[in-house]
Scaffold this motif. Structure first.
Motif, PDB file in Angstrom:
ATOM      1  N   ALA A 267       0.775  -1.255  -0.060  1.00  0.00           N
ATOM      2  CA  ALA A 267      -0.246  -0.006  -0.039  1.00  0.00           C
ATOM      3  C   ALA A 267       0.968   1.010   0.001  1.00  0.00           C
ATOM      4  CB  ALA A 267      -1.111   0.091   1.177  1.00  0.00           C
ATOM      5  N   ILE A 270       2.503   1.920  -3.428  1.00  0.00           N
ATOM      6  CA  ILE A 270       1.909   2.228  -4.453  1.00  0.00           C
ATOM      7  C   ILE A 270       1.560   3.708  -4.320  1.00  0.00           C
ATOM      8  CG2 ILE A 270      -0.567   1.936  -5.482  1.00  0.00           C
ATOM      9  CD1 ILE A 270      -0.159  -1.030  -5.052  1.00  0.00           C
ATOM     10  N   VAL A 271       1.177   3.906  -3.045  1.00  0.00           N
ATOM     11  CA  VAL A 271       0.910   5.626  -2.921  1.00  0.00           C
ATOM     12  C   VAL A 271       1.967   6.387  -3.193  1.00  0.00           C
ATOM     13  CG1 VAL A 271       0.353   7.005  -1.185  1.00  0.00           C
ATOM     14  CG2 VAL A 271      -1.024   5.139  -1.330  1.00  0.00           C
ATOM     15  N   ALA A 274       2.217   6.706  -6.760  1.00  0.00           N
ATOM     16  CA  ALA A 274       1.461   7.519  -7.401  1.00  0.00           C
ATOM     17  C   ALA A 274       1.718   9.000  -7.323  1.00  0.00           C
ATOM     18  CB  ALA A 274       0.165   7.438  -6.665  1.00  0.00           C
ATOM     19  N   ARG A 275       2.340   9.479  -6.091  1.00  0.00           N
ATOM     20  CA  ARG A 275       2.778  10.798  -6.069  1.00  0.00           C
ATOM     21  C   ARG A 275       3.984  11.166  -7.089  1.00  0.00           C
ATOM     22  NH1 ARG A 275       3.004  11.443   0.739  1.00  0.00           N
ATOM     23  NH2 ARG A 275       0.858  11.506   1.061  1.00  0.00           N
ATOM     24  N   GLU A 278       2.731  11.979 -10.453  1.00  0.00           N
ATOM     25  CA  GLU A 278       1.814  13.172 -10.516  1.00  0.00           C
ATOM     26  C   GLU A 278       3.067  14.336 -10.898  1.00  0.00           C
ATOM     27  OE1 GLU A 278       0.343  14.371  -6.730  1.00  0.00           O
ATOM     28  OE2 GLU A 278      -1.465  12.882  -7.140  1.00  0.00           O
ATOM     29  N   ALA A 303      -4.820  -1.880  -7.460  1.00  0.00           N
ATOM     30  CA  ALA A 303      -4.587  -0.924  -6.964  1.00  0.00           C
ATOM     31  C   ALA A 303      -3.539  -0.082  -7.735  1.00  0.00           C
ATOM     32  CB  ALA A 303      -3.875  -1.191  -5.397  1.00  0.00           C
ATOM     33  N   ALA A 304      -2.448  -0.671  -8.232  1.00  0.00           N
ATOM     34  CA  ALA A 304      -1.373   0.114  -9.056  1.00  0.00           C
ATOM     35  C   ALA A 304      -1.905   0.695 -10.245  1.00  0.00           C
ATOM     36  CB  ALA A 304      -0.503  -0.957  -9.520  1.00  0.00           C
ATOM     37  N   ARG A 305      -3.002   0.196 -10.905  1.00  0.00           N
ATOM     38  CA  ARG A 305      -3.819   0.560 -12.027  1.00  0.00           C
ATOM     39  C   ARG A 305      -4.651   1.864 -11.699  1.00  0.00           C
ATOM     40  NH1 ARG A 305      -7.052  -3.599 -13.404  1.00  0.00           N
ATOM     41  NH2 ARG A 305      -5.246  -4.628 -14.834  1.00  0.00           N
ATOM     42  N   THR A 306      -5.300   1.716 -10.360  1.00  0.00           N
ATOM     43  CA  THR A 306      -6.182   2.813 -10.066  1.00  0.00           C
ATOM     44  C   THR A 306      -5.265   4.289  -9.560  1.00  0.00           C
ATOM     45  OG1 THR A 306      -7.917   1.217  -9.304  1.00  0.00           O
ATOM     46  CG2 THR A 306      -7.992   3.317  -8.398  1.00  0.00           C
ATOM     47  N   TRP A 307      -4.209   4.104  -8.602  1.00  0.00           N
ATOM     48  CA  TRP A 307      -3.724   4.949  -8.109  1.00  0.00           C
ATOM     49  C   TRP A 307      -2.688   5.501  -9.136  1.00  0.00           C
ATOM     50  CZ3 TRP A 307      -4.257   7.101  -3.317  1.00  0.00           C
ATOM     51  CH2 TRP A 307      -5.435   6.670  -2.506  1.00  0.00           C
ATOM     52  N   THR A 308      -1.962   4.781  -9.922  1.00  0.00           N
ATOM     53  CA  THR A 308      -1.169   5.422 -10.826  1.00  0.00           C
ATOM     54  C   THR A 308      -1.547   5.791 -12.284  1.00  0.00           C
ATOM     55  OG1 THR A 308      -0.199   3.259 -11.804  1.00  0.00           O
ATOM     56  CG2 THR A 308       1.078   4.160  -9.743  1.00  0.00           C
TER      57      THR A 308
END
Length: 344
Positions: A267, A270-271, A274-275, A278, A303-308
């Protein structure tokens, strides 16, 4: 050609020493000694290089980046061992960083290197550069970079470069000597225009330029690393560069042709990725989702697909054999290597 220099006034000895040197030598000319930001702004069009101490409170990364964007070279001078001051200068994208114990002749040399007209041009490109980057937290960039380089070295002239300025680990990982290193290679490009065989290690048939582990080496500015990256495709068919997760890693993406983003399948990993996405400023990355457990494979991919916003190009399982290989001087574990090779 005489280089026009602005210095930011400092109580440190380097600043008056540089001014005294300029009065008796024709290589540089000090056109302003700035006490406030507006002193720089009034003379910015007449200046080739600004020399600034990292301890000056009004010298921020934003101010440094602004000066750089207007075509001015910047040399930063930091108190020996002052890592926060060094980091501030790196974030601002200065051309050279030198310790204040550096003698005036070496400081003048750094100024000459940073001057816009001193930037060397390289020969015609023959190859491409792939940058491997990840968010902080050791997602596995080094193992991916090594595997990718080894997978392609059999059919292409390939070099693996450790350009992680904060935690270079390829030399330790492959059991190579710490010198010569990236700093040596960068300095040779500046002085001779090339990287020769004396700066290259060989491991498992792969040519390698290791990262700099010298604790006193704070002269390896991001600009120098960028010059190494731009040189690679003039000599090799493929350059694979471990950019790691240092503060300057994103800035080097402008010098690569392709990018690989390594994401730890946790988790937090992945977060953090994602940052990083950005702030992305380079070519669209291929995402490697690393250390995926069988029980959470589907959830990790989603989760990787959704967040990144990226579709994982490769999903690598978390296996004890991979970890054991990564702690030795051996080649990466075979199944890991085969998975990463699919990126190419």
């Amino acid at each position: 050609m005489t280089i026009a220099v602005a210095t930011v006034l400092s109580a440190r000895e380097w600043e008056p020493g540089l001014v005294t040197h300029a009065r008796s030598h024709a290589t540089i000319r000090v056109v302003v000694r700035a006490f406030q930001p507006q002193d720089i702004e009034r003379h910015i069009d007449d200046v080739d290089v600004i020399v600034v101490g990292g301890e000056v409170s009004w010298v921020t990364p934003a101010a440094l980046a602004s000066w750089r964007s207007r075509g001015v070279g910047i040399v930063g001078v930091v108190p020996d061992g002052d890592r926060p001051a060094h980091q501030l200068l790196v974030l601002g994208g200065v051309d050279e960083v030198v310790p204040e114990s550096t003698d005036v002749a070496a400081l003048v040399q750094a100024i000459r290197f940073a001057a816009p007209h001193a930037i060397r041009t390289t020969s015609e490109r023959r190859g491409s550069v792939v940058g491997v980057i990840g968010a902080r937290g050791a997602p596995g960039c080094t193992e991916v970079a090594i595997s990718y380089a080894m997978a392609h070295s059999s059919d292409r002239a390939t070099v693996l470069v450790d350009a992680d300025l904060e935690a270079p680990s390829i030399a330790v990982r492959l059991g190579l000597r710490p010198r010569p290193d990236l700093s040596d290679a960068a300095n040779h490009i500046r002085s001779e225009g090339v990287i020769d065989g004396t700066h290259i290690h060989v491991s498992h048939g792969l040519e390698v330029i290791v990262g700099s582990h010298r604790t006193d080496n704070i002269t390896l500015a991001p600009r120098l690393v960028g010059e190494v990256l731009r040189y690679l495709p003039t000599r090799w068919d493929l350059g694979v560069v471990d950019l790691g997760a240092s503060a300057s890693a994103l800035g080097h993406l402008e010098s690569v042709d392709e990018a690989i983003l390594v994401v730890d399948a946790s988790a937090l990993g992945i977060v953090r990725a994602a940052r990083l996405v950005e702030q992305w400023i380079g070519p669209a990355p291929a995402l490697v989702l690393n250390r995926v457990t069988p029980a959470t494979r589907a959830q990790s991919i989603e989760a990787a697909r959704t967040w990144t916003g990226l579709e994982p190009a490769v999903v690598v399982a978390d296996r004890p054999r991979v970890r054991r290989a990564a702690c030795s001087a051996s080649a990466p574990e075979r199944r890991f290597s085969r998975a990463v090779a699919r990126l190419g």
